[in-house]
Design a protein around this motif. Structure first.
Motif, PDB file in Angstrom:
ATOM      1  N   MET A 104       0.845  -1.191   0.000  1.00  0.00           N
ATOM      2  CA  MET A 104       0.000   0.000   0.000  1.00  0.00           C
ATOM      3  C   MET A 104       0.876   1.235   0.000  1.00  0.00           C
ATOM      4  N   LYS A 105       0.262   2.352  -0.342  1.00  0.00           N
ATOM      5  CA  LYS A 105       0.936   3.621  -0.183  1.00  0.00           C
ATOM      6  C   LYS A 105       0.755   4.059   1.252  1.00  0.00           C
ATOM      7  N   ALA A 106       1.800   4.603   1.859  1.00  0.00           N
ATOM      8  CA  ALA A 106       1.671   5.072   3.234  1.00  0.00           C
ATOM      9  C   ALA A 106       0.553   6.107   3.310  1.00  0.00           C
ATOM     10  N   GLY A 107      -0.328   5.934   4.263  1.00  0.00           N
ATOM     11  CA  GLY A 107      -1.422   6.885   4.436  1.00  0.00           C
ATOM     12  C   GLY A 107      -2.547   6.720   3.442  1.00  0.00           C
ATOM     13  N   GLY A 108      -2.478   5.696   2.598  1.00  0.00           N
ATOM     14  CA  GLY A 108      -3.469   5.559   1.536  1.00  0.00           C
ATOM     15  C   GLY A 108      -4.559   4.557   1.839  1.00  0.00           C
ATOM     16  N   ASP A 109      -4.800   4.274   3.092  1.00  0.00           N
ATOM     17  CA  ASP A 109      -5.769   3.227   3.413  1.00  0.00           C
ATOM     18  C   ASP A 109      -7.096   3.787   3.898  1.00  0.00           C
ATOM     19  N   ALA A 110      -7.231   5.112   3.982  1.00  0.00           N
ATOM     20  CA  ALA A 110      -8.483   5.731   4.415  1.00  0.00           C
ATOM     21  C   ALA A 110      -8.922   5.201   5.776  1.00  0.00           C
ATOM     22  N   GLY A 111      -7.957   4.779   6.595  1.00  0.00           N
ATOM     23  CA  GLY A 111      -8.297   4.279   7.921  1.00  0.00           C
ATOM     24  C   GLY A 111      -8.944   2.908   7.921  1.00  0.00           C
ATOM     25  N   LEU A 112      -8.967   2.254   6.760  1.00  0.00           N
ATOM     26  CA  LEU A 112      -9.668   0.970   6.683  1.00  0.00           C
ATOM     27  C   LEU A 112      -8.770  -0.207   7.022  1.00  0.00           C
ATOM     28  N   LEU A 164       4.501  -4.909  -7.863  1.00  0.00           N
ATOM     29  CA  LEU A 164       4.765  -5.883  -6.802  1.00  0.00           C
ATOM     30  C   LEU A 164       3.825  -7.077  -6.944  1.00  0.00           C
ATOM     31  N   LEU A 165       2.562  -6.783  -7.228  1.00  0.00           N
ATOM     32  CA  LEU A 165       1.599  -7.866  -7.388  1.00  0.00           C
ATOM     33  C   LEU A 165       1.964  -8.746  -8.585  1.00  0.00           C
ATOM     34  N   ARG A 166       2.219  -8.102  -9.706  1.00  0.00           N
ATOM     35  CA  ARG A 166       2.476  -8.873 -10.924  1.00  0.00           C
ATOM     36  C   ARG A 166       3.755  -9.690 -10.801  1.00  0.00           C
ATOM     37  N   ASP A 167       4.726  -9.185 -10.038  1.00  0.00           N
ATOM     38  CA  ASP A 167       5.987  -9.904  -9.894  1.00  0.00           C
ATOM     39  C   ASP A 167       5.954 -10.931  -8.771  1.00  0.00           C
ATOM     40  N   GLY A 168       4.827 -11.036  -8.101  1.00  0.00           N
ATOM     41  CA  GLY A 168       4.756 -12.027  -7.037  1.00  0.00           C
ATOM     42  C   GLY A 168       5.470 -11.592  -5.775  1.00  0.00           C
ATOM     43  N   LEU A 169       5.790 -10.314  -5.642  1.00  0.00           N
ATOM     44  CA  LEU A 169       6.462  -9.835  -4.438  1.00  0.00           C
ATOM     45  C   LEU A 169       5.468  -9.405  -3.373  1.00  0.00           C
ATOM     46  N   ALA A 170       4.206  -9.266  -3.775  1.00  0.00           N
ATOM     47  CA  ALA A 170       3.157  -8.978  -2.807  1.00  0.00           C
ATOM     48  C   ALA A 170       1.964  -9.861  -3.154  1.00  0.00           C
ATOM     49  N   ASP A 171       1.150 -10.153  -2.146  1.00  0.00           N
ATOM     50  CA  ASP A 171      -0.007 -11.017  -2.375  1.00  0.00           C
ATOM     51  C   ASP A 171      -1.272 -10.215  -2.602  1.00  0.00           C
ATOM     52  N   ALA A 172      -1.293  -9.003  -2.096  1.00  0.00           N
ATOM     53  CA  ALA A 172      -2.467  -8.160  -2.239  1.00  0.00           C
ATOM     54  C   ALA A 172      -1.998  -6.723  -2.145  1.00  0.00           C
ATOM     55  N   ALA A 173      -2.850  -5.810  -2.573  1.00  0.00           N
ATOM     56  CA  ALA A 173      -2.457  -4.410  -2.544  1.00  0.00           C
ATOM     57  C   ALA A 173      -3.695  -3.545  -2.430  1.00  0.00           C
ATOM     58  N   LEU A 174      -3.523  -2.363  -1.856  1.00  0.00           N
ATOM     59  CA  LEU A 174      -4.570  -1.351  -1.875  1.00  0.00           C
ATOM     60  C   LEU A 174      -4.302  -0.433  -3.058  1.00  0.00           C
ATOM     61  N   LEU A 175      -5.237  -0.398  -3.995  1.00  0.00           N
ATOM     62  CA  LEU A 175      -5.044   0.375  -5.220  1.00  0.00           C
ATOM     63  C   LEU A 175      -6.170   1.383  -5.376  1.00  0.00           C
TER      64      LEU A 175
END
Lengths: 276, 276
Positions: free
Chosen positions: A100-108, A136-147
């Motif tokens: 995720m981007k720092a601060g980009g989760d809307a508190g969720l 990161l997702l496409r390269d398999g370095l992350a399993d999920a992301a906030l986009l």
DNA sequence: GCCCATCCATGCCGTCAGGTTATCGATCGC
DNA sequence: GCGATCGATAACCTGACGGCATGGATGGGC
């Protein structure tokens, strides 16, 4: 004329497609130029398709070559991701990586992780902060992301929408437009607008705080989703842009994933999102 | 311990993963068993991961092996699709292939194709009728398809929704429930329901007409989207099922496609869909 | 206009990855 | 315990892939 393509062939092809120069590409690959020429010829014979137009002075991609350039990149991404995910699955410490981007989760984020913890089959979630989360997702370095949609390319990903909010213009508090109740994109025509998308002129911002710093200095105006504007520096103001497409915050993961842990995270995200 | 995986290795791995038997897998691959054993060992060394648990009497997949089995299939699909799309791009007769179920277009196909014709960058569209349209897309044998959501797995595909309509129960005209204005799924609990999804007991239907034939014979009850029920045989009746999730007809294409012709088709579909 | 520089293709050759056959060792059923 | 089954190992062979030297075509400089 038959048999599947090898990843080595695809990688060699992409090297040539990238700089349209056999000798340089060969050097980059760490092999001699004739070896590369022969491999490309073999690939062309096997596909029954001419991939490059060689004019003995210049190399260009044929239409079929352009198609393969795109497809090969995708295929190699998939192969690399397979290796990475397999290695990750083997560690004695099973967990998910959420980008995720720092601060980009809307508190969720907190409620999602809490809900995930209560799901069966869930795994501990490790969060990493990064700008290029799609990669990161496409390269398999992350399993999920906030986009953010539509700012980011979601192709090949499965998603769970979390929150949809309007785009806001962030201005210096002293800006003439700051007092307006709402804006239209046309109002910002003369400003140097920094958005999430595409390059703009002027200084680059690496993070949200940097971006807001630039706004405070009067060097730019930002267009960002509402959920990243709270709390806002006291020297800034934000105003909704009514004719801009609203932004959806969503949880994304590789489309073909069948991992129960990802499914648990998706259920948790769905349960914790304000939409329901 | 490094370097990218080769497609040959992945294919060999999948062969073993599929029947969990080295000798049989080797026979199927047309090679001798020791060669296969060595290749798998090399793959394991390269990944730094044990993929199979060999008990000298039985072979099983480790968790990491299960991950690789899924990922490898996806990666090989991508490689094969790359080859097929490249070959197709080379034919002197450029066109798009659209896969659909016969009669499953809700009458939208003609306007879409007409609108597509007027788009810049469009190509002639060839239509093929097939049940497993998702596979055709993933294998690069079709460029676009008409699919139903949520009946089909849309992962890895980009989509343009065309039409959303409720699910209808199709019953013999003489059926006690046929006179009802609406039904709930619970009302059909005791029936042998044939849907679009999953296997049911009883006879299999290969096409819509076959399915309706079976309904007329009283052997089953069908649950299908409304847009495939017109016109309906006179000996059948259809009744909306109010608590079933509505079905969306959509145009789908491979997610990473950047072909202008596909974009033109998508625009045409969007323009011709009743939604706008 | 000639010559040289550049760049991809070709020819020839060596090496090693990937294949083969033969055999071993372990395990299960009888 | 014995034979059958199955994967691993050993020893060897072949051809694909890569290296080097060179050819042929084209464009630019003087």
């Amino acid at each position: 004329m038959d048999g599947p393509l090898e990843t080595r062939e695809l990688a060699y092809f992409l090297a040539v497609a990238d700089d349209l120069h056999f000798s340089r590409a060969a050097a980059r690959l760490g092999i001699a130029q004739p070896a590369l020429s022969k491999t490309i010829q073999k690939l062309e014979r096997r596909l029954g398709v001419v991939l490059f137009e060689r004019n003995s002075r210049t190399v260009t991609l044929t239409p079929a070559g352009q198609v393969l350039a795109r497809e090969a990149r995708h295929a190699l991404d998939a192969v690399d991701a397979a290796a990475r995910r397999t290695r990750r699955a083997d560690t004695g410490d099973p967990h998910l990586i959420l980008a995720m981007k720092a601060g980009g989760d809307a508190g969720l984020l907190s409620p999602i992780l809490a809900a995930c913890d209560r799901e069966p089959c869930s795994l501990p979630v490790r969060v990493i902060f990064h700008t290029d989360r799609v990669r990161l997702l496409r390269d398999g370095l992350a399993d999920a992301a906030l986009l953010y949609s539509p700012a980011e390319d979601l192709s090949g990903l499965d998603t769970e929408p979390l929150l949809t909010e309007p785009l806001m213009a962030v201005l210096p508090a002293s800006h003439p437009l700051a007092a307006r109740a709402s804006l239209r994109t046309a109002d910002l025509r003369d400003e140097n607008v920094h958005g999430q998308r595409g390059p703009t002129t002027g200084p680059e911002a690496r993070s949200l705080t940097e971006l807001l710093q630039l706004v405070a200095l009067g060097q730019t105006v930002a267009m960002v989703p509402r959920f990243v504007t709270t709390p806002l520096r006291h020297d800034l103001a934000c105003v909704p842009v009514t004719d801009a497409q609203p932004v959806t915050l969503l949880l994304a993961w590789p489309a073909h994933s069948t991992s129960p842990a990802i499914a648990a995270l998706a259920r948790a995200a769905s349960a914790a999102s304000p939409g329901r």
